[in-house]
Design a protein around this motif. Structure first.
Motif, PDB file in Angstrom:
ATOM      1  N   HIS A 106      -6.170  -4.476  -0.445  1.00 40.39           N
ATOM      2  CA  HIS A 106      -4.908  -3.939  -0.953  1.00 40.39           C
ATOM      3  C   HIS A 106      -5.131  -2.855  -2.004  1.00 40.39           C
ATOM      4  CE1 HIS A 106      -3.647  -8.126   0.366  1.00 40.39           C
ATOM      5  NE2 HIS A 106      -2.971  -7.310   1.161  1.00 40.39           N
ATOM      6  N   THR A 107      -6.023  -1.946  -1.705  1.00 36.91           N
ATOM      7  CA  THR A 107      -6.299  -0.870  -2.650  1.00 36.91           C
ATOM      8  C   THR A 107      -5.212   0.203  -2.561  1.00 36.91           C
ATOM      9  OG1 THR A 107      -7.538   0.585  -1.155  1.00 36.91           O
ATOM     10  CG2 THR A 107      -8.759  -1.252  -2.162  1.00 36.91           C
ATOM     11  N   ALA A 108      -5.327   1.195  -3.402  1.00 39.51           N
ATOM     12  CA  ALA A 108      -4.387   2.321  -3.375  1.00 39.51           C
ATOM     13  C   ALA A 108      -4.563   3.176  -2.128  1.00 39.51           C
ATOM     14  CB  ALA A 108      -4.577   3.181  -4.619  1.00 39.51           C
ATOM     15  N   TRP A 109      -5.575   2.854  -1.310  1.00 46.07           N
ATOM     16  CA  TRP A 109      -5.825   3.624  -0.081  1.00 46.07           C
ATOM     17  C   TRP A 109      -5.630   2.799   1.176  1.00 46.07           C
ATOM     18  CZ3 TRP A 109      -8.767   3.670  -4.495  1.00 46.07           C
ATOM     19  CH2 TRP A 109      -8.722   4.858  -5.245  1.00 46.07           C
ATOM     20  N   ASP A 110      -5.031   1.614   1.041  1.00 46.97           N
ATOM     21  CA  ASP A 110      -4.737   0.757   2.192  1.00 46.97           C
ATOM     22  C   ASP A 110      -3.225   0.624   2.363  1.00 46.97           C
ATOM     23  OD1 ASP A 110      -7.333  -0.631   3.261  1.00 46.97           O
ATOM     24  OD2 ASP A 110      -7.535  -0.707   1.085  1.00 46.97           O
ATOM     25  N   GLY A 111      -2.755   0.699   3.597  1.00 43.34           N
ATOM     26  CA  GLY A 111      -1.320   0.531   3.878  1.00 43.34           C
ATOM     27  C   GLY A 111      -1.070  -0.708   4.703  1.00 43.34           C
ATOM     28  N   ASP A 112      -1.531  -1.858   4.239  1.00 43.59           N
ATOM     29  CA  ASP A 112      -1.537  -3.084   5.033  1.00 43.59           C
ATOM     30  C   ASP A 112      -0.130  -3.535   5.428  1.00 43.59           C
ATOM     31  OD1 ASP A 112      -4.309  -3.169   4.732  1.00 43.59           O
ATOM     32  OD2 ASP A 112      -4.126  -4.207   2.818  1.00 43.59           O
ATOM     33  N   SER A 113      -0.016  -3.983   6.672  1.00 39.98           N
ATOM     34  CA  SER A 113       1.265  -4.425   7.231  1.00 39.98           C
ATOM     35  C   SER A 113       1.086  -5.786   7.888  1.00 39.98           C
ATOM     36  CB  SER A 113       1.779  -3.423   8.273  1.00 39.98           C
ATOM     37  OG  SER A 113       1.930  -2.133   7.705  1.00 39.98           O
ATOM     38  N   ALA A 114       1.959  -6.736   7.553  1.00 43.65           N
ATOM     39  CA  ALA A 114       1.898  -8.088   8.111  1.00 43.65           C
ATOM     40  C   ALA A 114       3.254  -8.466   8.681  1.00 43.65           C
ATOM     41  CB  ALA A 114       1.475  -9.096   7.049  1.00 43.65           C
ATOM     42  N   GLY A 149       0.822  -1.197   0.000  1.00 44.13           N
ATOM     43  CA  GLY A 149       0.000   0.000   0.000  1.00 44.13           C
ATOM     44  C   GLY A 149       0.855   1.246   0.000  1.00 44.13           C
ATOM     45  N   PRO A 150       0.259   2.406  -0.273  1.00 43.97           N
ATOM     46  CA  PRO A 150       1.046   3.621  -0.463  1.00 43.97           C
ATOM     47  C   PRO A 150       1.528   4.275   0.815  1.00 43.97           C
ATOM     48  CG  PRO A 150      -1.274   4.106  -0.735  1.00 43.97           C
ATOM     49  CD  PRO A 150      -1.168   2.628  -0.563  1.00 43.97           C
ATOM     50  N   SER A 151       0.861   4.022   1.949  1.00 42.69           N
ATOM     51  CA  SER A 151       1.180   4.807   3.137  1.00 42.69           C
ATOM     52  C   SER A 151       1.210   3.976   4.412  1.00 42.69           C
ATOM     53  CB  SER A 151       0.159   5.940   3.291  1.00 42.69           C
ATOM     54  OG  SER A 151       0.136   6.783   2.169  1.00 42.69           O
ATOM     55  N   PRO A 152       2.015   2.921   4.491  1.00 42.74           N
ATOM     56  CA  PRO A 152       2.116   2.214   5.769  1.00 42.74           C
ATOM     57  C   PRO A 152       2.871   3.070   6.777  1.00 42.74           C
ATOM     58  CG  PRO A 152       3.702   1.338   4.210  1.00 42.74           C
ATOM     59  CD  PRO A 152       2.865   2.336   3.447  1.00 42.74           C
ATOM     60  N   GLY A 153       2.351   3.125   7.988  1.00 44.56           N
ATOM     61  CA  GLY A 153       3.022   3.867   9.054  1.00 44.56           C
ATOM     62  C   GLY A 153       3.759   2.888   9.943  1.00 44.56           C
ATOM     63  N   THR A 154       5.097   2.926   9.919  1.00 48.06           N
ATOM     64  CA  THR A 154       5.863   1.907  10.653  1.00 48.06           C
ATOM     65  C   THR A 154       7.079   2.507  11.344  1.00 48.06           C
ATOM     66  OG1 THR A 154       7.302   1.349   8.779  1.00 48.06           O
ATOM     67  CG2 THR A 154       5.213   0.158   8.949  1.00 48.06           C
ATOM     68  N   ARG A 155       7.597   1.738  12.284  1.00 53.59           N
ATOM     69  CA  ARG A 155       8.864   2.012  12.961  1.00 53.59           C
ATOM     70  C   ARG A 155       9.700   0.750  12.869  1.00 53.59           C
ATOM     71  NH1 ARG A 155      11.027   0.903  18.144  1.00 53.59           N
ATOM     72  NH2 ARG A 155      12.170   2.617  19.142  1.00 53.59           N
ATOM     73  N   GLU A 156      10.975   0.855  12.558  1.00 50.28           N
ATOM     74  CA  GLU A 156      11.889  -0.283  12.418  1.00 50.28           C
ATOM     75  C   GLU A 156      11.472  -1.228  11.294  1.00 50.28           C
ATOM     76  OE1 GLU A 156      14.613  -0.081  14.026  1.00 50.28           O
ATOM     77  OE2 GLU A 156      14.423  -0.111  16.200  1.00 50.28           O
ATOM     78  N   ALA A 163     -19.232   9.276  -5.589  1.00 45.71           N
ATOM     79  CA  ALA A 163     -17.945   9.776  -6.078  1.00 45.71           C
ATOM     80  C   ALA A 163     -16.945   9.948  -4.948  1.00 45.71           C
ATOM     81  CB  ALA A 163     -18.141  11.092  -6.802  1.00 45.71           C
ATOM     82  N   PHE A 164     -17.249   9.406  -3.787  1.00 44.02           N
ATOM     83  CA  PHE A 164     -16.363   9.570  -2.630  1.00 44.02           C
ATOM     84  C   PHE A 164     -15.001   8.945  -2.905  1.00 44.02           C
ATOM     85  CE2 PHE A 164     -14.607   7.721   1.307  1.00 44.02           C
ATOM     86  CZ  PHE A 164     -14.442   8.874   2.048  1.00 44.02           C
ATOM     87  N   THR A 165     -13.938   9.661  -2.537  1.00 46.85           N
ATOM     88  CA  THR A 165     -12.576   9.153  -2.653  1.00 46.85           C
ATOM     89  C   THR A 165     -11.997   9.011  -1.257  1.00 46.85           C
ATOM     90  OG1 THR A 165     -12.237  10.201  -4.794  1.00 46.85           O
ATOM     91  CG2 THR A 165     -10.271   9.542  -3.573  1.00 46.85           C
ATOM     92  N   PRO A 166     -11.590   7.810  -0.837  1.00 45.43           N
ATOM     93  CA  PRO A 166     -11.036   7.630   0.506  1.00 45.43           C
ATOM     94  C   PRO A 166      -9.749   8.422   0.678  1.00 45.43           C
ATOM     95  CG  PRO A 166     -11.556   5.525  -0.527  1.00 45.43           C
ATOM     96  CD  PRO A 166     -11.642   6.568  -1.598  1.00 45.43           C
ATOM     97  N   GLY A 167      -9.429   8.729   1.934  1.00 47.25           N
ATOM     98  CA  GLY A 167      -8.154   9.363   2.236  1.00 47.25           C
ATOM     99  C   GLY A 167      -7.011   8.383   2.027  1.00 47.25           C
ATOM    100  N   ASP A 168      -5.852   8.907   1.669  1.00 42.50           N
ATOM    101  CA  ASP A 168      -4.760   8.019   1.281  1.00 42.50           C
ATOM    102  C   ASP A 168      -3.953   7.483   2.454  1.00 42.50           C
ATOM    103  OD1 ASP A 168      -3.477  10.326   1.980  1.00 42.50           O
ATOM    104  OD2 ASP A 168      -2.393  10.584   0.086  1.00 42.50           O
ATOM    105  N   VAL A 169      -4.248   7.900   3.681  1.00 42.93           N
ATOM    106  CA  VAL A 169      -3.519   7.366   4.835  1.00 42.93           C
ATOM    107  C   VAL A 169      -4.469   6.831   5.900  1.00 42.93           C
ATOM    108  CG1 VAL A 169      -1.547   8.887   4.492  1.00 42.93           C
ATOM    109  CG2 VAL A 169      -3.421   9.641   5.969  1.00 42.93           C
ATOM    110  N   GLU A 170      -5.727   6.653   5.566  1.00 39.41           N
ATOM    111  CA  GLU A 170      -6.740   6.413   6.592  1.00 39.41           C
ATOM    112  C   GLU A 170      -7.169   4.962   6.713  1.00 39.41           C
ATOM    113  OE1 GLU A 170      -9.867   9.159   5.731  1.00 39.41           O
ATOM    114  OE2 GLU A 170      -8.504  10.875   5.702  1.00 39.41           O
TER     115      GLU A 170
END
Length: 298
Positions: free
Chosen positions: A251-259, A43-50, A207-214
């Protein structure tokens, strides 16, 4: 009977929860010697540390805890509290000057659900770490899943609570535990493809567009069976693939999935095909468990 991630010996889970502000964090403590670990980020915006440290080619193999948290990037500060608890207990990667606890972390965006001024921080991460136990994992709207929501492709009005779920699956003596924080833009499906959470109409009705980090689904998978760091990465990719069978669209362009996949390495290696199948089964079951329990805790 414990049927959650903590049924896998050596791993403990603790939460900090603020139901009023609708946010929280969850800590998975590894055995004191750490767990071999790797991760997959899609995804485009996963928020991670390490996160970079977990790549198979990087030197450090073992991590000592994993933090999953709300609060978006602000919530990453909670990892400092986990590090402090581990240092106090003498747990960490040995260096010439000190033991350094390795604590990867990943976040979901829940700021728009409750009070955006309240985010997990240092003290909250410490509280979750101190609360960690090997008892069955509390699930639903708790910890990092407190403000998690699903089915947001029509906007907030169509969203449902996503929550936090956990399972342990075992077959032929091979055991895998999973924990999921369910915060996708897509719907969540049941075992036969029916709707569990979300509008169920599919994208395109507005026509709603999700936020890219939400939007982000966070996964943690653990096992006792010995794995290399590269094998952990392959299983993390398998965990990501499993989301496609339980979240639509995934796994859309608006999901930042982390496994994340963590191995205590206390038992011999397991059949790789079986282990991969159990990882995918556990991930899908944990996602559904999260949604079902979140619905009953509202």
């Amino acid at each position: 009977m414990n049927t959650t991630l903590t049924a896998v010996p050596g791993f403990r889970v603790g939460h900090w929860t603020d139901l009023q502000a609708q946010t929280g964090c969850t800590v998975i403590l590894c055995p004191p010697e750490g767990a071999v670990a790797s991760a997959s980020f899609i995804g485009p915006s996963p928020g991670t540390r390490e996160g970079v440290l977990l790549a198979p080619e990087k030197t450090v193999e073992r991590v000592h805890a994993l933090l999953l948290t709300g609060g978006s990037a602000f919530g990453l500060a909670a990892a400092s509290g986990v590090v402090r608890v581990l240092e106090e207990r003498g747990v960490g990667h040995q260096t010439p000057a000190a033991r350094v606890p390795i604590v990867p972390a990943a976040v979901i965006y829940d700021l728009a659900v409750g009070d955006p001024r309240v985010r997990p921080g240092d003290a909250q991460g410490e509280a979750a770490a101190r609360a960690a136990s090997d008892q069955p994992v509390p699930r639903g709207r708790v910890g990092a899943g407190t403000g998690a929501t699903a089915g947001k492709y029509l906007g907030g009005a169509g969203a449902a609570y996503g929550g936090l779920g956990s399972v342990c699956v075992e077959r032929h003596g091979v055991r895998v535990g999973a924990l999921a924080v369910v915060n996708p833009v897509g719907d969540v499906l049941d075992e036969v493809g029916g709707l569990l959470a979300g509008p169920g109409t599919g994208p395109g009705a507005t026509a709603f567009t999700p936020g890219d980090v939400e939007n982000t689904t966070l996964l943690a998978v653990v096992t006792e069976h010995t794995l290399t760091k590269a094998a952990c990465r392959r299983l993390a990719d398998a965990a990501q693939t499993a989301l496609g069978g339980v979240i639509r669209p995934s796994h859309t362009a608006w999901d930042g999935d982390s496994a994340f996949v963590l191995s205590a390495c206390t038992r011999p290696p397991a059949d790789a095909l079986l282990l991969g199948a159990l990882v995918q089964e556990a991930v899908q079951a944990a996602v559904r468990d999260a949604v079902r329990r979140a619905a009953h805790s509202t």
